[in-house]
Design a protein around this motif. Structure first.
Motif, short mmCIF file in Angstrom:
data_model
loop_
_atom_site.label_atom_id
_atom_site.label_comp_id
_atom_site.label_asym_id
_atom_site.label_seq_id
_atom_site.Cartn_x
_atom_site.Cartn_y
_atom_site.Cartn_z
N PHE A 1 0.83 -1.20 0.00
CA PHE A 1 0.00 0.00 0.00
C PHE A 1 0.87 1.26 0.00
O PHE A 1 0.68 2.15 -0.83
CB PHE A 1 -0.94 -0.01 1.21
CG PHE A 1 -1.61 1.31 1.45
CD1 PHE A 1 -2.64 1.74 0.63
CD2 PHE A 1 -1.22 2.13 2.50
CE1 PHE A 1 -3.27 2.97 0.84
CE2 PHE A 1 -1.84 3.35 2.73
CZ PHE A 1 -2.87 3.77 1.90
N HIS A 2 1.83 1.33 0.91
CA HIS A 2 2.67 2.52 0.99
C HIS A 2 3.54 2.68 -0.26
O HIS A 2 3.77 3.81 -0.72
CB HIS A 2 3.54 2.49 2.25
CG HIS A 2 2.74 2.74 3.49
ND1 HIS A 2 2.13 3.95 3.76
CD2 HIS A 2 2.45 1.93 4.53
CE1 HIS A 2 1.51 3.87 4.91
NE2 HIS A 2 1.67 2.65 5.41
N SER B 1 2.62 1.78 -3.20
CA SER B 1 1.69 2.26 -4.22
C SER B 1 1.43 3.76 -4.09
O SER B 1 1.47 4.50 -5.08
CB SER B 1 0.36 1.50 -4.12
OG SER B 1 -0.56 2.02 -5.05
N VAL B 2 1.17 4.21 -2.87
CA VAL B 2 0.93 5.64 -2.64
C VAL B 2 2.13 6.46 -3.09
O VAL B 2 2.00 7.48 -3.77
CB VAL B 2 0.61 5.91 -1.15
CG1 VAL B 2 0.61 7.40 -0.85
CG2 VAL B 2 -0.73 5.28 -0.77
N ALA C 1 -1.05 -1.57 -5.47
CA ALA C 1 -2.37 -1.42 -4.86
C ALA C 1 -3.18 -2.71 -4.98
O ALA C 1 -3.85 -3.13 -4.02
CB ALA C 1 -3.12 -0.26 -5.51
N LEU D 1 -9.38 1.00 3.31
CA LEU D 1 -8.43 2.00 2.83
C LEU D 1 -7.71 1.50 1.58
O LEU D 1 -7.55 2.25 0.61
CB LEU D 1 -7.41 2.34 3.93
CG LEU D 1 -6.31 3.32 3.55
CD1 LEU D 1 -6.91 4.68 3.17
CD2 LEU D 1 -5.33 3.46 4.70
N TYR D 2 -7.30 0.24 1.58
CA TYR D 2 -6.61 -0.31 0.42
C TYR D 2 -7.54 -0.33 -0.79
O TYR D 2 -7.12 -0.03 -1.92
CB TYR D 2 -6.10 -1.72 0.71
CG TYR D 2 -5.10 -1.83 1.84
CD1 TYR D 2 -4.46 -0.70 2.37
CD2 TYR D 2 -4.79 -3.06 2.39
CE1 TYR D 2 -3.55 -0.81 3.40
CE2 TYR D 2 -3.87 -3.18 3.42
CZ TYR D 2 -3.26 -2.04 3.93
OH TYR D 2 -2.35 -2.16 4.96
N HIS E 1 -8.01 3.22 -2.12
CA HIS E 1 -6.78 3.63 -2.82
C HIS E 1 -6.71 2.98 -4.20
O HIS E 1 -6.36 3.64 -5.18
CB HIS E 1 -5.54 3.28 -1.98
CG HIS E 1 -4.27 3.55 -2.70
ND1 HIS E 1 -3.84 4.83 -3.01
CD2 HIS E 1 -3.34 2.71 -3.21
CE1 HIS E 1 -2.70 4.76 -3.67
NE2 HIS E 1 -2.38 3.48 -3.81
N ALA F 1 -8.77 4.88 -6.49
CA ALA F 1 -8.14 6.16 -6.88
C ALA F 1 -7.05 5.94 -7.93
O ALA F 1 -6.94 6.72 -8.89
CB ALA F 1 -7.56 6.85 -5.65
N ASP G 1 -13.56 5.94 -8.71
CA ASP G 1 -13.33 6.96 -7.68
C ASP G 1 -14.26 8.15 -7.96
O ASP G 1 -13.92 9.02 -8.75
CB ASP G 1 -11.87 7.42 -7.68
CG ASP G 1 -11.58 8.51 -6.67
OD1 ASP G 1 -12.47 8.83 -5.85
OD2 ASP G 1 -10.46 9.05 -6.68
#
Length: 126
Positions: free
Chosen positions: A41-42, A44-45, A60, A72-73, A76, A79, A112
Motif C-alpha cells: 500500500f505505501h 503504491s501511494v 495497490a 483503505l486499500y 486507494h 483512486a 473513484d
C-alpha cells in the motif's frame, strides 16, 4: 527486524519529500516481507506521487489481494484505477476520440467518484 528498518527509512525519505528513495525503501521492505499488505500500500501511494501509475496499480492490487477487508486499500485502488483511466482518457481526447474519452471518464468516476480531474474533463466535453 530488518523490514522495520526499511520502513523507517522509507518514512524518513517521505518526510524530506524524496519519493524515489522512499519507494526504493518500500521495495526493500516488500522484498523482506512480501506478504505484508501495508508495505505494498505505501509503495503504491509513493509510486503514485512519483507518477508511476503502472507500478502504483500493481502494488495497490497486491495490497487488496493480501487484505481484501481493508477499506483503505480498496479506496486507494479505486483512486489509482481512476487516475490510470484519466490518463488514458486524456490521450483519447488529444486524438479527438470524444466518445471513448467520455466512456473512460465515466469508468474513472465509477472507480473513484471524487476524482477531480475526471469531473473537469467531463465538464470540458460538455
Amino acid at each position: 527486524m530488518l523490514t522495520d528498518r526499511w520502513l523507517k527509512t522509507a518514512y524518513a525519505y517521505l518526510y524530506i519529500r524524496d519519493f524515489q528513495a522512499a519507494r526504493r525503501a518500500f521495495d526493500e521492505a516488500i522484498t523482506e516481507n512480501p506478504e505484508n499488505p501495508e508495505y505494498h500500500f505505501h509503495a503504491s501511494v509513493t509510486a503514485l506521487r512519483n507518477g508511476e501509475t503502472g507500478y502504483a496499480m500493481e502494488a495497490a492490487k497486491q495490497a487488496v489481494l493480501l487484505d481484501p477487508e481493508n477499506a483503505l486499500y480498496a479506496v486507494h485502488l479505486g483512486a489509482v484505477t481512476a487516475q490510470a483511466l484519466v490518463i488514458e482518457a486524456s490521450a483519447a481526447l488529444r486524438e479527438g476520440r470524444a466518445t471513448e474519452t467520455k466512456e473512460l471518464l465515466l469508468r474513472a468516476l465509477e472507480a473513484d467518484p471524487l476524482c477531480e480531474r475526471a469531473h473537469e474533463l467531463l465538464a470540458e466535453l460538455g
